[in-house]
Structures are given as C-alpha cells and as structure tokens.
Design a protein around this motif. Structure first.
Motif, PDB file in Angstrom:
ATOM      1  N   ASP A  37       0.857  -1.184   0.000  1.00  0.00           N
ATOM      2  CA  ASP A  37       0.000   0.000   0.000  1.00  0.00           C
ATOM      3  C   ASP A  37       0.896   1.238   0.000  1.00  0.00           C
ATOM      4  OD1 ASP A  37      -1.831   1.993   0.310  1.00  0.00           O
ATOM      5  OD2 ASP A  37      -2.727   1.227   2.148  1.00  0.00           O
ATOM      6  N   THR A  52      -4.353   0.717  -3.407  1.00  0.00           N
ATOM      7  CA  THR A  52      -4.594  -0.597  -2.811  1.00  0.00           C
ATOM      8  C   THR A  52      -6.064  -0.870  -2.538  1.00  0.00           C
ATOM      9  OG1 THR A  52      -2.407  -0.731  -1.810  1.00  0.00           O
ATOM     10  CG2 THR A  52      -4.167  -1.945  -0.717  1.00  0.00           C
ATOM     11  N   TRP A  53      -6.775   0.106  -1.984  1.00  0.00           N
ATOM     12  CA  TRP A  53      -8.125  -0.186  -1.489  1.00  0.00           C
ATOM     13  C   TRP A  53      -9.134  -0.365  -2.613  1.00  0.00           C
ATOM     14  CZ3 TRP A  53      -8.602  -2.033   3.137  1.00  0.00           C
ATOM     15  CH2 TRP A  53      -7.538  -1.831   4.012  1.00  0.00           C
ATOM     16  N   SER A  71      -0.743  -0.762   5.918  1.00  0.00           N
ATOM     17  CA  SER A  71      -1.099   0.638   5.703  1.00  0.00           C
ATOM     18  C   SER A  71      -0.569   1.486   6.853  1.00  0.00           C
ATOM     19  CB  SER A  71      -2.623   0.801   5.606  1.00  0.00           C
ATOM     20  OG  SER A  71      -3.131   0.168   4.453  1.00  0.00           O
ATOM     21  N   TYR A  77      -3.104   8.860   5.197  1.00  0.00           N
ATOM     22  CA  TYR A  77      -4.428   8.341   5.504  1.00  0.00           C
ATOM     23  C   TYR A  77      -4.879   8.886   6.858  1.00  0.00           C
ATOM     24  CZ  TYR A  77      -4.164   4.508   2.021  1.00  0.00           C
ATOM     25  OH  TYR A  77      -4.088   3.761   0.876  1.00  0.00           O
ATOM     26  N   ALA A  85     -12.426   2.371   4.960  1.00  0.00           N
ATOM     27  CA  ALA A  85     -11.976   1.445   3.923  1.00  0.00           C
ATOM     28  C   ALA A  85     -11.907   0.021   4.463  1.00  0.00           C
ATOM     29  CB  ALA A  85     -10.611   1.888   3.403  1.00  0.00           C
ATOM     30  N   ILE A  86     -11.320  -0.156   5.633  1.00  0.00           N
ATOM     31  CA  ILE A  86     -11.216  -1.489   6.247  1.00  0.00           C
ATOM     32  C   ILE A  86     -12.595  -2.073   6.489  1.00  0.00           C
ATOM     33  CG2 ILE A  86     -10.482  -2.729   8.313  1.00  0.00           C
ATOM     34  CD1 ILE A  86      -8.187  -0.643   8.540  1.00  0.00           C
ATOM     35  N   VAL A  89     -14.443  -3.131   3.030  1.00  0.00           N
ATOM     36  CA  VAL A  89     -13.906  -4.362   2.446  1.00  0.00           C
ATOM     37  C   VAL A  89     -14.268  -5.564   3.318  1.00  0.00           C
ATOM     38  CG1 VAL A  89     -11.788  -5.583   1.837  1.00  0.00           C
ATOM     39  CG2 VAL A  89     -12.045  -3.176   1.228  1.00  0.00           C
TER      40      VAL A  89
END
Length: 320
Positions: A37, A52-53, A71, A77, A85-86, A89
């Motif tokens: 990332d 990456t995301w 990350s 970030y 984001a986490i 996903v």
C-alpha cells in the motif's frame, strides 16, 4: 499448518496484471495473498503504484483468497478514512482481510505537506490511530484531540466480523512494543536467528494472534538471470532503517542505490533458480512458527514464478 501466500507488488505491476497474477496464484495452489500500500514506487524502474483499497475489492471478488496489506494511518491516511476502507472491504468479504498498521515512510507521507516526525512521535501517532480505528470498527462515535484530530466520526457500514489489526516489525524493539496492542505480527525475511528473536520478543511480551512473514525472492531459469532481475528491480530496497524511512522521493532512492552491486542483493532477496532451495528455505521459516508465509518475486513478470512454485515447491511443502 503454515499457509503459503502470494505477494502482489503495486509498485511494480499494473493493477490489471496483478489481478491476473492473483487469479493464477490461486489456481497454482497458493493459499492466501497480500499486497503493498504505497503512493509511490521505490524506483523509477518499477514505475507503478496503484491504489490498494480499490484494487483489494476487485482482487477479493476475483478470487476466494484471504488478503492482507500494510497501511500507515496518521498522515497520508486519516484514521477515519482508513477505518471506513477497512470496514467496507471486511463487510463485503467477511473473514478474508487483515491489515497491518505501521508508522509509514516519508516517501509516501510527505505529500500532505506536514513535517516528517521523529520515529518516537510516529509510533505515538500510530498508537492513537490504532485505538481510533478499533473504536470506529466497533461502531462507536469518536472524537479525539492529540497527534491526530477526530471530530464526531462514525463509520456506518460495519463488518460482522472485526478484521485483525497486525503490527509490522523488522526489529525486536518494535515487536516487543507491538505486543501490547496488535492482533498479530508481520515481518520480513531475515536470517533465522534474527527472526527467532523477533518472534520471541513478540510472544515473550504477550503478543497474540498469528505470525506472518513476507519473503522477497527472485526466481528465474538461471541464478545469473535471477540475480540480474533482483538488482534491476529491488536494489533500492536494500537499505535499513532509518534511511528507508526518511528518504522522501523516488529520485532519492535511485541516487542512494547507484553503488549497490548485484551481489549486495543477496542480503535482502533470496536469489535462486533451484526450486528445491525454496523448499528448504520455506521449511526453515515454517519451523519458526509462522502461520502465513508470503512470497514476493521481485521481478515484474510473475507467471513463470507462480507456475514453478505451484508445480515444484508448494506440493513439497505440503508433504510435511
């Protein structure tokens, strides 16, 4: 039993080609995968660095593999954005994501225009971010004033299963420090005695969860070709901290690597054309207690490596 994984290098390979590579890796028998990332590559020769995301959603949809990534919250970030984001996903692909949270490198983080903090400050900032991200993933509303600021943040789409938050560590000091908060540890390939000390530092201080290892390798038809590939693509990655943390540009890494010789690569990349040598190497790492071992072939062409590992290395490892 140790799971063996494929590492997808966003710095080196176009994201569409990386999707094809992880699909091929699954078909070849790899159990899991992980990816980098970064905002920038380590060298102009690498020439890529996709987001990456965005890519993770596509990769998880295209395969049944579990994925991890490393990350750095706190600067490039904001921790609220990374938590969202986490969560997204993990909500779409339950139980298939782990995320390691690190303190970052200047090359990726300086773009915000903030100064690059000392390592102790970066660690303190990371520790704040870990608590913020965990609270947001639980569904809490978070306000925080410290090295990062959060004002009444909440993540609304939440995963049913909380993803583990690992710590990256390349030293015993970091491993011991991470034992207090991490759900697992990820480190990189080093001599077995060094890795044993890192594992002992983490476990000896109460570290919980799984142990993951990323191993940089260079495979080709001959040792000479494998060494040439490693030198071309990965010679900007032989530098130890703090240099690798503090250089802030691709040009700076390329300049620093001008005097790195092909033989110097062997200190950070396992270079071999012999599949049996990979079997012996990975058995030794598995004996240290690593639950997941991820192989990163440092060349840009991945198919030959994937196929050889699938045909001649992974079956041998599973016989043990």
């Amino acid at each position: 039993m140790t799971a063996f994984g494929f590492h997808a290098s966003h710095e080196q390979v176009h994201p569409s080609a990386l999707i094809a590579a992880v699909e091929r890796a699954e078909q070849a028998g790899f159990d899991v995968a992980m990816c980098s990332d970064h905002l920038v590559p380590w060298s102009k020769r690498q020439g890529q660095s996709s987001f990456t995301w965005t890519w993770l959603g596509a990769a998880l949809q295209a395969t049944t593999l579990g994925f991890g990534t490393v990350s750095a919250p706190g600067q490039r970030y904001h921790p609220v954005i990374l938590a969202q984001a986490i969560a997204t996903v993990s909500a779409m692909f339950p139980g298939r994501l782990w995320v390691a949270l690190g303190s970052g490198e200047a090359a990726n983080e300086h773009v915000t225009g903030q100064g690059w903090p000392r390592k102790d400050v970066r660690n303190a900032r990371l520790r704040e971010c870990v608590d913020i991200i965990r609270a947001l993933l639980r569904g809490d509303e978070v306000s925080h004033d410290g090295l990062v600021t959060v004002d009444r943040a909440r993540v609304w789409t939440l995963p049913e299963e909380l993803p583990p938050l690992f710590s990256p560590a390349v030293s015993t000091e970091t491993a011991a420090w991470a034992a207090d908060w991490a759900d697992g540890l990820v480190t990189i390939g080093q001599p077995v005695p060094v890795l044993q000390r890192i594992v002992d530092a983490y476990r000896g201080n109460g570290g919980r969860g799984e142990l993951a290892l990323q191993v940089h390798v260079s495979y080709a038809e001959t040792d000479a070709e494998a060494l040439a590939v490693a030198h071309d693509q990965w010679r900007t990655n032989v530098f130890s901290p703090p240099l690798c943390w503090d250089l802030d540009s691709v040009a700076g890494f390329d300049e620093a690597a001008k005097h790195v010789t092909p033989e110097d690569m062997r200190s950070s990349v396992f270079v071999s054309a012999d599949p049996e040598e990979y079997v012996n190497l990975l058995r030794g790492y598995a004996d240290l207690g690593f639950d997941r071992i991820y192989l990163h072939h440092v060349g840009t062409e991945q198919s030959r490596f994937i196929d050889t590992m699938g045909e001649r290395v992974l079956p041998q490892l599973r016989k043990v």
